[in-house]
Design an enzyme around this catalytic site. Structure first.
Site, PDB file in Angstrom:
ATOM      1  N   GLY A  14      -5.429   5.147  18.183  1.00 45.45           N
ATOM      2  CA  GLY A  14      -6.845   4.771  18.090  1.00 45.45           C
ATOM      3  C   GLY A  14      -7.108   3.998  16.808  1.00 45.45           C
ATOM      4  O   GLY A  14      -6.597   4.359  15.761  1.00 45.45           O
ATOM      5  N   ALA A  25      -3.633  -3.026   1.190  1.00 47.38           N
ATOM      6  CA  ALA A  25      -3.081  -2.316   0.022  1.00 47.38           C
ATOM      7  C   ALA A  25      -1.564  -2.160   0.143  1.00 47.38           C
ATOM      8  O   ALA A  25      -0.836  -2.317  -0.841  1.00 47.38           O
ATOM      9  CB  ALA A  25      -3.756  -0.951  -0.104  1.00 47.38           C
ATOM     10  N   ARG A  75      -1.234   1.891  22.680  1.00 43.62           N
ATOM     11  CA  ARG A  75      -0.576   3.140  23.042  1.00 43.62           C
ATOM     12  C   ARG A  75       0.670   2.704  23.797  1.00 43.62           C
ATOM     13  O   ARG A  75       0.619   1.796  24.621  1.00 43.62           O
ATOM     14  CB  ARG A  75      -1.508   4.012  23.867  1.00 43.62           C
ATOM     15  CG  ARG A  75      -2.760   4.361  23.050  1.00 43.62           C
ATOM     16  CD  ARG A  75      -3.436   5.633  23.466  1.00 43.62           C
ATOM     17  NE  ARG A  75      -4.091   6.275  22.327  1.00 43.62           N
ATOM     18  CZ  ARG A  75      -5.358   6.083  21.959  1.00 43.62           C
ATOM     19  NH1 ARG A  75      -6.136   5.273  22.644  1.00 43.62           N
ATOM     20  NH2 ARG A  75      -5.865   6.724  20.927  1.00 43.62           N
ATOM     21  N   ASP A 106      -2.698  11.514  14.836  1.00 45.38           N
ATOM     22  CA  ASP A 106      -1.792  12.595  15.197  1.00 45.38           C
ATOM     23  C   ASP A 106      -0.626  12.140  16.091  1.00 45.38           C
ATOM     24  O   ASP A 106       0.541  12.425  15.817  1.00 45.38           O
ATOM     25  CB  ASP A 106      -2.702  13.615  15.908  1.00 45.38           C
ATOM     26  CG  ASP A 106      -1.972  14.774  16.465  1.00 45.38           C
ATOM     27  OD1 ASP A 106      -1.436  15.530  15.664  1.00 45.38           O
ATOM     28  OD2 ASP A 106      -1.937  14.911  17.701  1.00 45.38           O
ATOM     29  N   THR A 129      -7.473   7.732  11.257  1.00 43.39           N
ATOM     30  CA  THR A 129      -8.185   8.224  12.441  1.00 43.39           C
ATOM     31  C   THR A 129      -9.578   8.664  12.033  1.00 43.39           C
ATOM     32  O   THR A 129      -9.757   9.236  10.956  1.00 43.39           O
ATOM     33  CB  THR A 129      -7.453   9.411  13.109  1.00 43.39           C
ATOM     34  OG1 THR A 129      -8.358  10.068  14.014  1.00 43.39           O
ATOM     35  CG2 THR A 129      -6.982  10.458  12.118  1.00 43.39           C
ATOM     36  N   ASP A 131     -11.096  10.999  13.381  1.00 40.64           N
ATOM     37  CA  ASP A 131     -11.273  12.404  13.754  1.00 40.64           C
ATOM     38  C   ASP A 131     -11.094  13.403  12.602  1.00 40.64           C
ATOM     39  O   ASP A 131     -11.493  14.553  12.711  1.00 40.64           O
ATOM     40  CB  ASP A 131     -10.298  12.779  14.876  1.00 40.64           C
ATOM     41  CG  ASP A 131     -10.463  11.901  16.095  1.00 40.64           C
ATOM     42  OD1 ASP A 131     -11.569  11.378  16.287  1.00 40.64           O
ATOM     43  OD2 ASP A 131      -9.487  11.732  16.860  1.00 40.64           O
ATOM     44  N   ASP A 133      -8.493  14.956  11.782  1.00 44.45           N
ATOM     45  CA  ASP A 133      -7.803  16.148  12.292  1.00 44.45           C
ATOM     46  C   ASP A 133      -6.349  16.252  11.843  1.00 44.45           C
ATOM     47  O   ASP A 133      -5.556  16.940  12.490  1.00 44.45           O
ATOM     48  CB  ASP A 133      -7.894  16.176  13.836  1.00 44.45           C
ATOM     49  CG  ASP A 133      -7.276  14.946  14.471  1.00 44.45           C
ATOM     50  OD1 ASP A 133      -6.950  13.976  13.748  1.00 44.45           O
ATOM     51  OD2 ASP A 133      -7.118  14.947  15.702  1.00 44.45           O
ATOM     52  N   ARG A 175     -11.797  14.151  19.215  1.00 45.50           N
ATOM     53  CA  ARG A 175     -10.702  14.728  20.030  1.00 45.50           C
ATOM     54  C   ARG A 175     -10.917  16.228  20.155  1.00 45.50           C
ATOM     55  O   ARG A 175     -11.918  16.637  20.664  1.00 45.50           O
ATOM     56  CB  ARG A 175      -9.349  14.426  19.398  1.00 45.50           C
ATOM     57  CG  ARG A 175      -8.939  13.010  19.653  1.00 45.50           C
ATOM     58  CD  ARG A 175      -7.557  12.980  20.278  1.00 45.50           C
ATOM     59  NE  ARG A 175      -7.028  11.650  20.103  1.00 45.50           N
ATOM     60  CZ  ARG A 175      -5.761  11.339  20.134  1.00 45.50           C
ATOM     61  NH1 ARG A 175      -4.857  12.269  20.325  1.00 45.50           N
ATOM     62  NH2 ARG A 175      -5.374  10.120  20.002  1.00 45.50           N
ATOM     63  N   LEU A 257     -19.210   3.327  19.824  1.00 46.89           N
ATOM     64  CA  LEU A 257     -20.018   2.926  18.658  1.00 46.89           C
ATOM     65  C   LEU A 257     -19.422   3.473  17.372  1.00 46.89           C
ATOM     66  O   LEU A 257     -19.465   2.842  16.329  1.00 46.89           O
ATOM     67  CB  LEU A 257     -21.401   3.580  18.779  1.00 46.89           C
ATOM     68  CG  LEU A 257     -22.559   2.862  19.402  1.00 46.89           C
ATOM     69  CD1 LEU A 257     -23.761   3.794  19.405  1.00 46.89           C
ATOM     70  CD2 LEU A 257     -22.865   1.608  18.608  1.00 46.89           C
ATOM     71  N   GLN A 258     -18.875   4.693  17.493  1.00 41.73           N
ATOM     72  CA  GLN A 258     -18.405   5.418  16.308  1.00 41.73           C
ATOM     73  C   GLN A 258     -17.115   4.866  15.719  1.00 41.73           C
ATOM     74  O   GLN A 258     -16.744   5.195  14.606  1.00 41.73           O
ATOM     75  CB  GLN A 258     -18.141   6.895  16.666  1.00 41.73           C
ATOM     76  CG  GLN A 258     -19.347   7.635  17.119  1.00 41.73           C
ATOM     77  CD  GLN A 258     -18.973   8.872  17.922  1.00 41.73           C
ATOM     78  OE1 GLN A 258     -18.768   9.932  17.359  1.00 41.73           O
ATOM     79  NE2 GLN A 258     -18.865   8.742  19.234  1.00 41.73           N
TER      80      GLN A 258
HETATM   81  P1  ADP Z   1      -3.213   8.500  17.707  1.00 41.44           P
HETATM   82  O1  ADP Z   1      -2.161   8.050  16.758  1.00 41.44           O
HETATM   83  O2  ADP Z   1      -4.541   7.849  17.425  1.00 41.44           O
HETATM   84  O3  ADP Z   1      -3.293  10.011  17.782  1.00 41.44           O
HETATM   85  P2  ADP Z   1      -1.898   8.422  20.344  1.00 41.44           P
HETATM   86  O4  ADP Z   1      -1.924   9.887  20.516  1.00 41.44           O
HETATM   87  O5  ADP Z   1      -2.278   7.573  21.494  1.00 41.44           O
HETATM   88  O6  ADP Z   1      -2.846   7.939  19.149  1.00 41.44           O
HETATM   89  O7  ADP Z   1      -0.426   7.993  19.885  1.00 41.44           O
HETATM   90  C1  ADP Z   1      -0.096   6.647  19.645  1.00 41.44           C
HETATM   91  C2  ADP Z   1       1.300   6.351  20.118  1.00 41.44           C
HETATM   92  O8  ADP Z   1       2.245   7.130  19.385  1.00 41.44           O
HETATM   93  C3  ADP Z   1       1.601   6.692  21.568  1.00 41.44           C
HETATM   94  O9  ADP Z   1       1.156   5.713  22.454  1.00 41.44           O
HETATM   95  C4  ADP Z   1       3.124   6.780  21.564  1.00 41.44           C
HETATM   96  O10 ADP Z   1       3.701   5.499  21.604  1.00 41.44           O
HETATM   97  C5  ADP Z   1       3.404   7.380  20.189  1.00 41.44           C
HETATM   98  N1  ADP Z   1       3.626   8.835  20.295  1.00 41.44           N
HETATM   99  C6  ADP Z   1       2.716   9.820  20.350  1.00 41.44           C
HETATM  100  N2  ADP Z   1       3.306  11.035  20.448  1.00 41.44           N
HETATM  101  C7  ADP Z   1       4.638  10.819  20.462  1.00 41.44           C
HETATM  102  C8  ADP Z   1       5.802  11.648  20.538  1.00 41.44           C
HETATM  103  N3  ADP Z   1       5.697  12.983  20.607  1.00 41.44           N
HETATM  104  N4  ADP Z   1       7.021  11.044  20.534  1.00 41.44           N
HETATM  105  C9  ADP Z   1       7.130   9.713  20.448  1.00 41.44           C
HETATM  106  N5  ADP Z   1       6.075   8.871  20.373  1.00 41.44           N
HETATM  107  C10 ADP Z   1       4.851   9.402  20.373  1.00 41.44           C
END
Ligand code: ADP
Length: 326
Positions: A14, A25, A75, A106, A129, A131, A133, A175, A257-258
């Site tokens: 995200g 930076a 993603r 995450d 992020t 969030d 979190d 989330r 929006l956020q």
């Molecule tokens: P965010 O980083 O915002 O939490 P996502 O959960 O969509 O977003 O994760 C972003 C990308 O990170 C995923 O599309 C995937 O390519 C990779 N990813 C997430 N979890 C794993 C995992 N357990 N192993 C390998 N790649 C991962």
């Protein structure tokens, strides 16, 4: 460990306001310390498909104030497979990228952790992020901007809320975490926040209604964290319709929006500090850590800790909300 000459940087998952400030930076601190920088477009997907461009200092000019990410984000399903990660590693070797800086949430840092466990690649993560979190950091990049956007939106909803006798149910992102809902509720003077962290402990809707809503007030605003655990704003509104049918409830879902907008000063400063710290970390031989801020100090948080999904909200804020909504 081989000497690092070239650092690759990507944004993933995200998007969050302040990712560009972080990229700026990282790029400039790396160049300052004598490294080459290669920017990887579209997150892990660009690492697999070799969408990589060498960045100089002017590539990150005039972006500190821009929301989103100029590197784009994605993603990427392939990266969750061993074959996808093998391909990503081969592209890294071909591009002569010796270390990676990953800006993401995450999921992105879980991916980084997995990649680092399979290949000898130093990776530093930045918590990007809205969030908030990620464990081990008091703030994530983008959180403060999202919080301010929520406050701005709720202020406007309040103007109409005070003109009618209604319950306004406003859904915010997060989330599975209630940071935006809880802190957004305090900042905007809402009566309550319904958050996933305490959903199994108390019936938060019942508590809100029983706390005297409508006795002393014409209207009420409640912020609900998006989450299957809270049921989101629609779930809460449905409960109001069936359990309190004489109540007039209105739903607003703030949605994307956020995510947008120019980052706040706080997010730009955090992103700049963390971006510089990512390069310091690599210079110190750190690997597989996320940069965090704890009590205003930069800290290194192992990926395994950062993604462990149990960062706690400050429960004293719930008590403050209760007191301030009498
Ligand atoms: P965010 O980083 O915002 O939490 P996502 O959960 O969509 O977003 O994760 C972003 C990308 O990170 C995923 O599309 C995937 O390519 C990779 N990813 C997430 N979890 C794993 C995992 N357990 N192993 C390998 N790649 C991962």
């Amino acid at each position: 460990m081989a000497k690092i000459k070239t650092i690759g940087v990507l944004t993933s998952g995200g998007d969050a306001p302040g990712m560009n400030a972080a990229l700026r930076a990282i790029t400039r601190s790396a160049i300052y310390s004598g490294f080459n920088v290669k920017a990887i477009y579209r997150g892990y997907r660009g690492l697999i498909t070799n969408e990589i461009v060498e960045f100089k200092t002017q590539n990150v000019s005039n972006i500190v104030q821009q929301g989103g990410t100029i590197l784009k984000t994605a993603r990427c399903k392939e990266f969750t497979t061993p074959e996808g990660r093998q391909q990503a590693y081969e592209v890294m070797r071909k591009q002569e990228i010796d270390a990676l800086v990953v800006i993401g949430g995450d999921g992105s840092l879980s991916g980084a952790r997995q990649f680092a466990s399979e290949f000898d690649v130093p990776i530093v993560g930045l918590p990007g992020t809205i969030d908030n979190d990620l464990y081990g950091t008091d703030h994530t990049i983008g959180y403060d901007t999202a919080l301010n956007t929520i406050m701005w939106c709720v202020d406007r909803i309040r103007d109409t809320a005070t003109s009618h006798e209604r319950l306004f149910i406003i859904e915010v992102m997060g989330r599975n975490a209630g940071f935006l809902a809880l802190n957004g509720a305090i900042a905007s003077g809402a009566e309550a926040a319904i958050i996933p962290e305490i959903s199994t402990e108390v019936d938060q809707l019942k508590e809100l209604i029983q706390s005297g809503f409508r006795k002393s007030k014409n209207s009420s605003i409640v912020l609900v964290a998006e989450s299957p655990v809270t049921g989101g704003a629609m779930g809460i509104a449905e409960r109001v319709r069936t359990e309190y049918p004489d109540m007039d409830a209105r739903v607003t879902i703030l949605g994307h929006l956020q995510r947008g907008g120019s980052p706040t000063a706080q997010d730009r400063i955090l992103a700049s500090r963390m971006g510089a710290a990512a390069i310091d970390a690599l210079l110190e031989g750190q690997r597989n850590v996320m940069i965090g801020d704890s009590n205003d100090e930069i800290v290194y948080v192992p990926f395994s800790k950062a993604v462990r999904k149990d960062k706690q909200v400050d429960r004293s804020l719930l008590e403050i909300l209760r007191r301030l909504s009498v």
